[in-house]
Design an enzyme around this catalytic site. Structure first.
Site, short mmCIF file in Angstrom:
data_model
loop_
_atom_site.label_atom_id
_atom_site.label_comp_id
_atom_site.label_asym_id
_atom_site.label_seq_id
_atom_site.Cartn_x
_atom_site.Cartn_y
_atom_site.Cartn_z
N LYS A 168 24.75 -5.90 -1.35
CA LYS A 168 26.21 -6.12 -1.35
C LYS A 168 26.84 -5.43 -0.14
CE LYS A 168 26.50 -6.01 -6.39
NZ LYS A 168 26.91 -5.13 -7.50
N HIS A 208 5.08 6.26 11.59
CA HIS A 208 4.56 6.16 10.22
C HIS A 208 3.58 7.33 10.04
CE1 HIS A 208 3.26 4.55 6.52
NE2 HIS A 208 2.84 3.35 6.88
N ARG A 268 11.33 3.94 3.76
CA ARG A 268 10.86 2.95 4.73
C ARG A 268 12.06 2.09 5.10
NH1 ARG A 268 5.58 -0.83 4.78
NH2 ARG A 268 4.80 1.18 5.50
N ARG A 286 0.80 -1.22 0.00
CA ARG A 286 0.00 0.00 0.00
C ARG A 286 0.83 1.27 0.00
NH1 ARG A 286 -3.53 -3.62 2.19
NH2 ARG A 286 -1.60 -4.43 2.98
N THR A 287 1.76 1.35 0.95
CA THR A 287 2.46 2.62 1.14
C THR A 287 3.30 2.98 -0.08
OG1 THR A 287 2.46 2.15 3.50
CG2 THR A 287 3.90 3.91 2.76
C1 NCD Z 1 1.62 -0.81 8.38
C2 NCD Z 1 3.11 -0.68 8.39
O1 NCD Z 1 3.80 -1.16 7.51
O2 NCD Z 1 3.57 -0.06 9.33
N1 NCD Z 1 1.04 -0.97 7.13
C3 NCD Z 1 0.91 0.07 6.27
O3 NCD Z 1 1.77 0.91 6.13
N2 NCD Z 1 -0.25 0.15 5.59
C4 NCD Z 1 1.11 -1.70 9.41
C5 NCD Z 1 1.52 -3.15 9.39
O4 NCD Z 1 2.46 -3.57 8.73
O5 NCD Z 1 0.87 -3.89 10.13
#
Ligand code: NCD
Length: 322
Positions: free
Chosen positions: A83, A133, A105, A55-56
């Protein structure tokens, strides 16, 4: 001055409302046949993902493209990171390619803060370890406001694996700024040490909290971050802390059910609840694009009222977490 979105705690109420209101404007674009604005033409956004994401990552990509930015997707798998290249060298390489914004991320809490000290472009935290987040919290607040209006005094229950959840941390900070009353609900083993210092209430008793909630946000049980046994077994967890139809019936009639995804259906949330009319889970994903457009627009669009203060300390102390 360099501006970033690293923590939901860095946002003042005015900053947060500016993002949410901008997202409302931008959401109108989604109804048009051509969903594109020229605003970020000539700007480059790098998606730097060291952890898996569906999703993100796609949401940030869609957001940047709808604003006409050039998008470079970088995933650690298949790159020189495998590497052994360091985050710093990777960052400097991307900067040399002219990145105006980096969406990162990373499995290490604090990685976006480090990155922000190394590069000139704006850094957006898309999830760092168990820490924060912020864009998830913004899209959650956007979704809540669409259903409930002003969040002042609204009661939000955040339920489940709070210990490992960056979504919970960012939501607690942002919802507090927006005036909501948050209660985190979990078994004692899945609440962080120091939760009593968070700007929210906490409870071990889901059934007591549900009847008083306007929003219930279920969290995924994050087995990949667990190095010990935090509950007896999945069945026991779901019996005490899972949201099934019987529990959902305890909510007030107007209350909504949220989940950031990915869901463990049958564990923290029953399939019939996830697919019910009270669930806004799919809408959260849609809203994510508008909210991320607003963030990129305000950070990179050359707007002087850009969001967030300069680089600061994380608002929640990660050292108290397991
Ligand atoms: C979350 C995350 O990755 O922090 N998901 C997301 O970004 N939609 C929550 C999760 O992984 O449970």
């Amino acid at each position: 001055m360099t501006r970033h979105l690293l923590s939901a705690g860095d946002l003042s109420r005015d900053d947060a409302l500016l993002i949410l209101n901008t997202a409302t404007e931008l959401a109108r674009l989604a109804d048009r046949p051509i969903k594109k604005l020229p605003t970020l033409r000539g700007r480059t956004v790098v998606n730097l993902f060291f952890e898996d994401s569906t999703r993100t990552r796609t949401s940030f990509e869609a957001a940047a493209k709808r604003l006409s930015a050039d998008v470079i997707n970088f995933s650690a798998k298949g790159s020189s990171v495998s590497k052994g290249e360091s985050l710093k060298d990777t960052a400097l390489t991307l900067e040399a390619m002219g990145a105006d914004g980096v969406v990162i991320r990373h499995e290490a809490s604090g990685a976006p803060h480090r990155l922000a000290g190394w590069i000139k472009g704006s850094v957006v935290n898309a999830g760092d370890g168990t820490h924060e987040h912020p864009t998830q919290a913004l899209l959650d607040a956007f979704t809540m406001r669409r259903h409930l209006g002003n969040l002042d005094g609204r009661r939000v229950a955040i339920v489940g694996d709070v210990l490992h959840s960056r979504v919970a941390r960012s939501n607690v900070l942002l919802l507090r700024t927006l005036g909501a009353d948050v209660t985190v609900v979990a078994p004692p083993t899945l609440l962080p040490v120091g939760v009593d210092g968070w700007p929210c209430a906490y409870s071990y008793d889901l059934d007591a909290v549900l009847p008083k909630s306007d929003v219930v946000m279920m969290l995924r049980v994050q087995r990949e971050r667990m190095n010990a046994s935090y509950f007896p077994n999945a069945r026991e967890y779901s019996r005490r802390y899972g949201l099934d139809a019987a529990r959902m019936a305890m909510l007030p009639e107007h209350a909504i059910v949220m989940h950031p995804g990915p869901m463990n259906r049958g564990m923290e949330i029953a399939a019939e609840v996830a697919d019910s009319v009270r669930s806004v889970i799919v809408e959260q994903v849609t809203n994510g694009v508008s909210v991320r457009m607003a963030v990129l627009y305000l950070l990179l669009g050359g707007n002087d009222s850009a969001i967030g203060p300069p680089l600061g300390e994380p608002a929640i102390d990660t050292e108290t977490q397991a």
